[in-house]
Design a protein around this motif. Structure first.
Motif, PDB file in Angstrom:
ATOM      1  N   GLU A 369     -19.046 -57.630 -15.278  1.00 25.17           N
ATOM      2  CA  GLU A 369     -18.173 -56.643 -14.658  1.00 25.17           C
ATOM      3  C   GLU A 369     -17.457 -55.804 -15.710  1.00 25.17           C
ATOM      4  O   GLU A 369     -16.973 -54.714 -15.422  1.00 25.17           O
ATOM      5  CB  GLU A 369     -17.152 -57.326 -13.743  1.00 25.17           C
ATOM      6  N   ALA A 400     -11.640 -50.669 -13.146  1.00 27.38           N
ATOM      7  CA  ALA A 400     -11.408 -51.168 -11.790  1.00 27.38           C
ATOM      8  C   ALA A 400     -12.312 -52.366 -11.546  1.00 27.38           C
ATOM      9  O   ALA A 400     -13.513 -52.311 -11.810  1.00 27.38           O
ATOM     10  CB  ALA A 400     -11.687 -50.073 -10.767  1.00 27.38           C
ATOM     11  N   LYS A 401     -11.733 -53.455 -11.038  1.00 25.90           N
ATOM     12  CA  LYS A 401     -12.509 -54.657 -10.763  1.00 25.90           C
ATOM     13  C   LYS A 401     -12.991 -54.644  -9.303  1.00 25.90           C
ATOM     14  O   LYS A 401     -12.204 -54.361  -8.387  1.00 25.90           O
ATOM     15  CB  LYS A 401     -11.663 -55.904 -11.012  1.00 25.90           C
ATOM     16  N   PRO A 402     -14.262 -54.951  -9.062  1.00 29.12           N
ATOM     17  CA  PRO A 402     -14.778 -54.914  -7.691  1.00 29.12           C
ATOM     18  C   PRO A 402     -14.272 -56.084  -6.859  1.00 29.12           C
ATOM     19  O   PRO A 402     -14.093 -57.194  -7.366  1.00 29.12           O
ATOM     20  CB  PRO A 402     -16.289 -54.994  -7.895  1.00 29.12           C
ATOM     21  N   TYR A 420     -13.736 -50.781  -5.026  1.00 27.61           N
ATOM     22  CA  TYR A 420     -13.098 -50.528  -6.313  1.00 27.61           C
ATOM     23  C   TYR A 420     -11.869 -49.651  -6.072  1.00 27.61           C
ATOM     24  O   TYR A 420     -12.007 -48.514  -5.603  1.00 27.61           O
ATOM     25  CB  TYR A 420     -14.045 -49.795  -7.263  1.00 27.61           C
ATOM     26  N   GLN A 458     -16.649 -46.206 -12.708  1.00 24.11           N
ATOM     27  CA  GLN A 458     -15.370 -46.154 -13.406  1.00 24.11           C
ATOM     28  C   GLN A 458     -14.943 -44.710 -13.687  1.00 24.11           C
ATOM     29  O   GLN A 458     -13.738 -44.416 -13.780  1.00 24.11           O
ATOM     30  CB  GLN A 458     -15.448 -46.954 -14.704  1.00 24.11           C
ATOM     31  N   THR A 461     -13.077 -44.052 -10.354  1.00 24.99           N
ATOM     32  CA  THR A 461     -11.842 -44.809 -10.103  1.00 24.99           C
ATOM     33  C   THR A 461     -10.757 -44.464 -11.103  1.00 24.99           C
ATOM     34  O   THR A 461      -9.567 -44.454 -10.764  1.00 24.99           O
ATOM     35  CB  THR A 461     -12.120 -46.317 -10.133  1.00 24.99           C
TER      36      THR A 461
END
Length: 679
Positions: A369, A400-402, A420, A458, A461
């Motif tokens: 990730e 941004a972490k899913p 996200y 990314q 986001t």
């Protein structure tokens, strides 16, 4: 479903923590250097170091791995060579050298999607050149020598070590009509036609030879099946020259998608099959019977869009290493081949591909990730990174972490996806405002949304967009039944899932209902066009080489997918009316939202006329529409400058449509009927 609410609470609590954190700290607290306060800036207008250039200019992709002696060879693309691929070698000390320059352009177009473009034998490489699809012998300090005739395509080759020949999958495009498929022996020392060993089936793949060079196995399938529908497993004896004699189809317990036959070190034939709904590991025992090795509720591997997939590898006669997908999560496992018991080696990978046995260990291409990715080696009960390609550095606070989630869709069914949230340490939006949403649709449509770090996600986001990467019905990773639930319903179920997902995110206050965008490529591009033509949920759309007229596609597409629509929609021309009913091109009366179209002019999978037809129709109707075509690009863009221009143009497009000013200098959008947006 509760995970979405958790995201909303997380965003709210993070803002509260920031506000309360600005108050004076108690005297007993340690002195901390003041941190810059985030700027209140509208969503979509945030500036970000994750530029389109950072996403694509320094991104190189690793392809197939292959073991030869004490060397591990692999394909890697090079942005400096316009995205073309070369071959590198990893020696026993983990040193890497280039052995085939990327300017040569390694790549196969067998089945159009290619894969398995080279074979390493000692210090020599036998590689297919993308430009002409001929197989070349590339020996040290010698110019490349073409071995196969023009008009043929070779890939997925294996070496018969007792003779100077290799066995390859061939497509012959010199004939009228559909290309003919065969397994052909190519002489390593003498250019020529080679010798056709087997033909007569619509498709061949995955030849493999046992350690003693006495037996071969391979797969075939027939129209209208795809390799993830119903394939046949074959075996044959090899004579002293490597010719296949007495080929016999293996009798299987039921029909299914058989993949990746491999011989273990002791000569036992293993393969992956979805007989029990999940892609599990099977073998043929000494008595000739089929045995199920693993009984995992998850998927080992995925659909064979390209040749040369390796989703398991033998660590020894006793153990095999596999990557298992379960409900959007991936585990790297060691499986005991006698008991079927598995041991978890790693849980932090989001993608595991190209597992291969090399010098008594297992290597694979992995991604996480985070931006970390590369070639890894299994060591005891863990893994270690042995080679990392060039990547652009990214500060973790921008990533941004899913969040994996499921939601209820039409008819009470369940669909899945990865959410996200907008993420940038330098900006927050005004209280009460909601972010624009980009609904991402993968292609295939049997592919899958992956949690592996994606620079283009990314990119969005970090600028204040929320992204939802949808695994609609038909996606891989949730079993055969889920994968086939799209059959007969393409253009309906996938679109419904996108609609329900967007409405659910709006309900959970995670997206602005007036700023919902949908984007996708190939089959995902078709779903984008269908969502806009038949529904009014999304306010803008971006189609990358999407299908607008399914009927035309049924007549014009390449051999590999020429009957795929029989499964997704129904047989043509018997169901001609359904094809027209599902085609966005015939329903422009319902398509009023701004649309951006990208297309490669060399695309043989979804020809350029699919984008051109709907572009002309919408321009004539007065809908704000832009069309950007790239010369020299096929189905999926390889050249970095084209990907950069597409991403920046898309951002500028959303700014025009949703009424915000994106940060930075962006290209102009060639938007027709732009005056409509000002009304």
């Amino acid at each position: 479903m509760n995970s979405i609410g958790a995201v909303a609470r997380f965003i709210g609590l993070s803002l509260m923590a920031f506000l309360f954190g600005c108050s004076k700290a108690p005297e007993s607290a340690p002195v901390v250097a003041p941190q810059p306060q985030p700027s209140f800036t509208p969503y979509g207008s945030w500036s970000s170091p994750i530029t389109a250039s950072a996403v694509y200019s320094a991104f190189s992709a690793i392809g197939e791995l292959q073991s030869s002696g004490d060397m591990l060879y692999f394909v890697e693309s090079d942005p400096a060579a316009q995205g073309q691929s070369g071959i590198k070698r990893l020696d026993s000390n983990d040193n890497v050298i280039q052995v085939v320059d990327a300017q040569f352009g390694v790549g196969s177009r067998v089945h159009e999607y290619g894969g398995a473009p080279f074979l390493a034998i000692g210090n020599s490489i036998f590689a297919t050149k993308m430009a002409d699809q001929r197989l070349y012998r590339i020996a040290p300090n010698q110019p490349p020598v073409p071995l196969t005739p023009e008009g043929t395509r070779q890939a997925d080759c294996v070496f018969f070590t007792k003779g100077s020949r290799i066995l390859c999958v061939r497509e012959d495009h010199r004939v009228d009509g559909e290309a003919t498929a065969s397994l052909v022996a190519v002489n390593l020392n003498q250019p020529g036609e080679g010798e056709v060993y087997l033909s007569g089936q619509d498709f061949f793949s995955s030849p493999t030879i046992n350690p003693s060079n006495t037996q071969a196995a391979w797969l075939t399938w027939e129209h209208p099946n795809m390799p993830w529908d119903n394939t046949q497993l074959w075996r044959g004896e090899l004579d002293k020259k490597g010719a296949i004699i007495q080929p016999q189809q293996v009798k299987l317990p039921t029909n299914g998608a058989i993949m990746q036959p491999q011989y273990s070190p002791d000569g036992t034939l293993y393969f992956i099959a979805d007989f029990d709904n999940w892609w599990n590991l099977y073998r043929i025992n000494a008595m000739g019977n089929i045995e199920q090795v693993t009984q995992l509720t998850g998927e080992i591997g995925g659909p064979a869009w390209g040749l040369g997939r390796n989703d398991y590898a033998f660590e020894s006669n006793q153990h095999v290493i596999v990557g298992l997908q379960q409900q959007g999560h991936l585990d790297l496992l060691r499986v005991d081949l006698d008991s079927g018991v598995s041991e978890t080696l790693a849980t932090d990978f989001a993608s595991v591909k190209q597992l291969i046995s090399h010098q008594g260990q297992v290597y694979f291409v992995g991604a996480k990730e985070t931006p970390e990715r590369g070639i890894y080696r299994v060591t005891g009960r863990g893994t270690e990174l042995v080679y990392a390609p060039e990547i652009a550095a990214v500060e973790p606070s921008y990533i941004a972490k899913p969040v994996s989630m499921s939601f209820t869709t039409a008819d009470g069914s369940t669909a899945y996806g990865l959410y996200y949230p907008p993420t940038n340490p330098n900006f927050v939006a005004d209280t009460g405002s909601l972010p624009p949403l980009i609904m991402m649709l993968h292609g295939g449509p049997t592919a899958a949304a992956s949690a592996a770090y994606s620079g283009d996600i990314q990119f969005w986001t970090s600028r204040g967009f929320a992204v939802f990467n949808l695994n609609y019905r038909g996606s891989t990773g949730y079993g055969r039944e889920f994968r086939r639930s799209l059959y007969g319903n393409w253009g309906v179920a996938d679109v419904e899932d996108a609609i329900y997902a967007a409405k659910y995110l709006v309900q959970q206050k995670l997206a602005d209902p007036e700023k919902l965008a949908i984007r996708g490529g190939s089959a995902g591009g078709f779903s984008v066009l269908a969502a806009l033509a038949f529904h009014d949920t999304f306010k803008a759309g971006t189609s990358y080489y999407g299908v607008s007229d399914i009927e035309v596609l049924a007549k014009e597409t390449h051999k590999f997918e020429s009957r795929y629509l029989d499964q997704l929609i129904g047989p043509y021309p018997q169901m001609q009316q359904t094809y027209r009913d599902r085609s966005p091109l015939y329903h422009l009366d319902g398509l009023n939202e701004p649309l951006l179209l990208f297309q490669g002019l060399e695309d043989k999978v979804v020809p350029p006329n699919q984008s051109e037809m709907i572009y002309r129709g919408l321009v004539d109707k007065g809908v704000p529409t832009a069309y950007v075509a790239f010369a020299g690009e096929g189905h999926g863009f390889k050249q970095p400058q084209h990907n950069i221009l597409a991403l920046e143009t898309e951002l500028a497009f959303y700014g025009r449509v949703f009424g915000f000013t994106p940060a930075g200098e962006l290209p102009s959008v060639p938007l027709q009927n732009a005056q409509v947006l000002a009304r």
